[in-house]
Design an enzyme around this catalytic site. Sequence first.
Site, PDB file in Angstrom:
ATOM      1  N   LYS A 266       2.643  44.911 100.113  1.00 56.98           N
ATOM      2  CA  LYS A 266       3.969  45.535 100.180  1.00 56.98           C
ATOM      3  C   LYS A 266       4.964  44.608  99.492  1.00 56.98           C
ATOM      4  O   LYS A 266       5.035  43.417  99.802  1.00 56.98           O
ATOM      5  CB  LYS A 266       4.376  45.782 101.635  1.00 56.98           C
ATOM      6  CG  LYS A 266       5.814  46.286 101.788  1.00 56.98           C
ATOM      7  CD  LYS A 266       6.153  46.683 103.228  1.00 56.98           C
ATOM      8  CE  LYS A 266       7.650  46.990 103.372  1.00 56.98           C
ATOM      9  NZ  LYS A 266       8.043  47.320 104.764  1.00 56.98           N
ATOM     10  N   ASP A 271      14.818  44.603 102.208  1.00 62.03           N
ATOM     11  CA  ASP A 271      14.833  45.872 102.944  1.00 62.03           C
ATOM     12  C   ASP A 271      16.092  45.964 103.799  1.00 62.03           C
ATOM     13  O   ASP A 271      16.156  45.394 104.890  1.00 62.03           O
ATOM     14  CB  ASP A 271      13.568  45.951 103.816  1.00 62.03           C
ATOM     15  CG  ASP A 271      13.517  47.245 104.633  1.00 62.03           C
ATOM     16  OD1 ASP A 271      14.304  48.166 104.336  1.00 62.03           O
ATOM     17  OD2 ASP A 271      12.673  47.313 105.554  1.00 62.03           O
ATOM     18  N   LYS A 278      19.876  49.084 108.468  1.00 63.11           N
ATOM     19  CA  LYS A 278      19.543  48.210 109.588  1.00 63.11           C
ATOM     20  C   LYS A 278      20.811  47.559 110.134  1.00 63.11           C
ATOM     21  O   LYS A 278      21.795  47.415 109.404  1.00 63.11           O
ATOM     22  CB  LYS A 278      18.610  47.085 109.100  1.00 63.11           C
ATOM     23  CG  LYS A 278      17.194  47.504 108.816  1.00 63.11           C
ATOM     24  CD  LYS A 278      16.348  46.290 108.446  1.00 63.11           C
ATOM     25  CE  LYS A 278      14.954  46.682 108.023  1.00 63.11           C
ATOM     26  NZ  LYS A 278      14.109  47.191 109.117  1.00 63.11           N
ATOM     27  N   ASP A 289      10.246  40.875 103.300  1.00 62.08           N
ATOM     28  CA  ASP A 289       9.512  42.142 103.206  1.00 62.08           C
ATOM     29  C   ASP A 289       8.623  42.241 101.959  1.00 62.08           C
ATOM     30  O   ASP A 289       8.003  43.269 101.707  1.00 62.08           O
ATOM     31  CB  ASP A 289      10.504  43.316 103.270  1.00 62.08           C
ATOM     32  CG  ASP A 289       9.964  44.482 104.070  1.00 62.08           C
ATOM     33  OD1 ASP A 289       8.969  44.294 104.790  1.00 62.08           O
ATOM     34  OD2 ASP A 289      10.538  45.588 103.959  1.00 62.08           O
ATOM     35  N   ASP A 348      14.444  53.811 106.371  1.00 58.14           N
ATOM     36  CA  ASP A 348      13.975  52.466 106.707  1.00 58.14           C
ATOM     37  C   ASP A 348      12.449  52.415 106.863  1.00 58.14           C
ATOM     38  O   ASP A 348      11.863  51.337 106.927  1.00 58.14           O
ATOM     39  CB  ASP A 348      14.665  51.990 107.988  1.00 58.14           C
ATOM     40  CG  ASP A 348      14.566  50.484 108.171  1.00 58.14           C
ATOM     41  OD1 ASP A 348      14.158  49.800 107.214  1.00 58.14           O
ATOM     42  OD2 ASP A 348      14.911  50.009 109.271  1.00 58.14           O
ATOM     43  N   GLU A 350      10.323  52.714 104.629  1.00 63.70           N
ATOM     44  CA  GLU A 350      10.130  52.774 103.179  1.00 63.70           C
ATOM     45  C   GLU A 350       8.814  52.179 102.719  1.00 63.70           C
ATOM     46  O   GLU A 350       8.280  52.568 101.690  1.00 63.70           O
ATOM     47  CB  GLU A 350      11.306  52.061 102.475  1.00 63.70           C
ATOM     48  CG  GLU A 350      11.177  50.528 102.337  1.00 63.70           C
ATOM     49  CD  GLU A 350      11.082  49.783 103.661  1.00 63.70           C
ATOM     50  OE1 GLU A 350      11.551  50.317 104.674  1.00 63.70           O
ATOM     51  OE2 GLU A 350      10.531  48.677 103.680  1.00 63.70           O
ATOM     52  N   ARG A 352       5.778  52.462 103.809  1.00 58.73           N
ATOM     53  CA  ARG A 352       4.672  53.425 103.712  1.00 58.73           C
ATOM     54  C   ARG A 352       4.849  54.346 102.514  1.00 58.73           C
ATOM     55  O   ARG A 352       3.872  54.885 102.002  1.00 58.73           O
ATOM     56  CB  ARG A 352       4.530  54.194 105.038  1.00 58.73           C
ATOM     57  CG  ARG A 352       5.678  55.086 105.392  1.00 58.73           C
ATOM     58  CD  ARG A 352       5.672  55.470 106.860  1.00 58.73           C
ATOM     59  NE  ARG A 352       6.128  54.371 107.715  1.00 58.73           N
ATOM     60  CZ  ARG A 352       6.220  54.446 109.034  1.00 58.73           C
ATOM     61  NH1 ARG A 352       5.886  55.549 109.672  1.00 58.73           N
ATOM     62  NH2 ARG A 352       6.648  53.401 109.731  1.00 58.73           N
TER      63      ARG A 352
HETATM   64  N1  BES Z   1      10.149  45.904 106.902  1.00 61.69           N
HETATM   65  C1  BES Z   1      10.288  46.638 108.095  1.00 61.69           C
HETATM   66  C2  BES Z   1       9.363  46.147 109.204  1.00 61.69           C
HETATM   67  C3  BES Z   1       9.620  44.767 109.740  1.00 61.69           C
HETATM   68  C4  BES Z   1      10.420  44.589 110.846  1.00 61.69           C
HETATM   69  C5  BES Z   1       9.023  43.667 109.155  1.00 61.69           C
HETATM   70  C6  BES Z   1      10.638  43.304 111.343  1.00 61.69           C
HETATM   71  C7  BES Z   1       9.237  42.399 109.656  1.00 61.69           C
HETATM   72  C8  BES Z   1      10.036  42.210 110.741  1.00 61.69           C
HETATM   73  C9  BES Z   1       9.979  48.112 107.840  1.00 61.69           C
HETATM   74  O1  BES Z   1      10.287  48.598 106.590  1.00 61.69           O
HETATM   75  C10 BES Z   1      10.779  48.903 108.802  1.00 61.69           C
HETATM   76  O2  BES Z   1      11.965  48.894 108.680  1.00 61.69           O
HETATM   77  N2  BES Z   1      10.105  49.584 109.725  1.00 61.69           N
HETATM   78  C11 BES Z   1      10.736  50.385 110.685  1.00 61.69           C
HETATM   79  C12 BES Z   1       9.994  51.697 110.765  1.00 61.69           C
HETATM   80  C13 BES Z   1      10.701  52.781 111.542  1.00 61.69           C
HETATM   81  C14 BES Z   1      11.980  53.159 110.851  1.00 61.69           C
HETATM   82  C15 BES Z   1       9.775  53.969 111.664  1.00 61.69           C
HETATM   83  C16 BES Z   1      10.696  49.633 112.006  1.00 61.69           C
HETATM   84  O3  BES Z   1       9.694  48.949 112.278  1.00 61.69           O
HETATM   85  O4  BES Z   1      11.666  49.692 112.748  1.00 61.69           O
HETATM   86 ZN    ZN Z   2      10.313  47.205 105.068  1.00 62.50          ZN
HETATM   87 MN    MN Z   3      12.322  49.288 106.482  1.00 60.19          MN
END
Ligand code: BES
Ligand code: ZN
Ligand code: MN
Length: 498
Positions: A266, A271, A278, A289, A348, A350, A352
């Site tokens: 990834k 992000d 966020k 990220d 967010d 993103e 996937r």
């Molecule tokens: N990059 C984040 C996941 C992440 C969170 C990595 C904390 C490292 C530390 C990812 O893109 C994300 O934002 N995921 C969301 C998904 C949700 C919106 C379904 C999440 O985990 O809140």
């Molecule tokens: Zn992310």
């Molecule tokens: Mn995200």
Amino acid sequence: MKFTLKPTDPGRIEADVLLIFSWEDSPFEIPQFNVQFNNHIIETAKRENFEGKSGQSITVSTQGVISSYKLVLVGLGKKGDFNLFKLFKTVAEGVKITRTVKPAKIAIHIPHDWMEKFTPEIVVQSMVEAVKLSSYQFLKYKSEEEKRKFREIEDVILSVKAGRIASAQDGLERGLITSSAVIYARDLVNEPAAVTTPTYLSQAALDLAKHSQECIKTKILEKEELEKLGMDAFLGVAKGSDESPKFIHLSFKPKRANKKIVIIGKGLTFDTGGLSLKSSEHMETMKLDMAGAATVLAVFAALRQLKPEVEVVGLIAACENMPSGKALKPGDILRAMNGKTIEVLNTDAEGRLTLADALSFANIKEKPDQIIDLATLTGACIVALGEEIAGLWSNNDELAENIGKAAQGSAEKVWRMPLEEEYKEVIKSKIADLKNSQSGRFGGAINAALFLAEFAASTPWAHLDIAGPAYAEKETAMTAYGGTGFGVRTILSYLCSC
Ligand code: BES
Ligand code: ZN
Ligand code: MN
């Protein structure tokens, strides 16, 4: 930092510190120096309640009786409980303790039992990794004065039995290659997102090929080519940013190859969450990220030297996730390269989306035997497994088992998680094939994996959610604050076992 193997008696090695170990089962079973000095060590140990337990240590002045200035004795705990994780941890902690003397030269005596339990090659490789990785600091943006305070250990001497030197030498070389790769990944993650843009990552990939004597080839696919390929899911994420997206394609092709494996990282260089922005608290560390991408680049840096008999393709869909007048909106529908449509309910989620196209590309263009992806994919995975353990999902038991073994042999923690069929409802959209986000909070890491599985299709595939272990908020013996380079050693060990 220079490593040397010496078959010498540890008492005769000239160093600032000599690091030795002993078991809780026999805390005073240590190398024989001379009777008086051995008694002095035992006295000190007794006075300071040293029992050989893990976490315990004593520091002893040597008064010139042996050739090193100080001696540090570190406890290993019980023999029966010992494993590679403990080896890494005790060596790393031992080295941290020696640092109080600000040494330029340290010597480490390798316990004979380690060589028997593992192999000289594995022991020495792990020790080199533990010493180098526990000495890492990201100091680029610190003052010269601060940099000087963290004086690097210049020489590390490992005392090894004479008969073991040859295989130990192989371990030493492997340890140097893998730890340099891990450090390369850490540096990439620790650089701010203003530096490690998608363009920067693509340049790094081009540089890797340049210094590889033709064994690595890099291609960068630009936006126009990605449009032609139909990578709308990836492009959808990228379109809110002024940084142009780059699809990085690396390939390593040895003369003889048993298998072809695609590794995907990834590569969100930042992000923000996009329009599903966020909070500032959650955004603070989001330069991390692209940790999966950093791992893929680092693996290729090491492949140049390790040269396993397996063809490896590395893919990184690198972009930024930004809110703007051009950004993807909740409710938008994207079509991935494999034709599946995705309703974007949360911008967010993103990772996937970018991975959907990278996985599709892998299947359609590369037709590999296996695909492995590494992604800082979900906060939910950190909730499930904590900060040190990566989640592992796979549609193939053998692949999952072999990655588990490689992780264990590299002292990296992974735990297999289910691709629960019954949960698939959560990723179904009312108006498209799939949706990228669920309404509730439960099982978020599993749902993300189920989403990716739709794009891995029937190819044996493993997904590592490294959101927790990719970045250390707390310093540990093995890692400074920041990027950890998680996955580099596991993936290298896996590729070398193929
Ligand atoms: N990059 C984040 C996941 C992440 C969170 C990595 C904390 C490292 C530390 C990812 O893109 C994300 O934002 N995921 C969301 C998904 C949700 C919106 C379904 C999440 O985990 O809140
Ligand atoms: Zn992310
Ligand atoms: Mn995200």
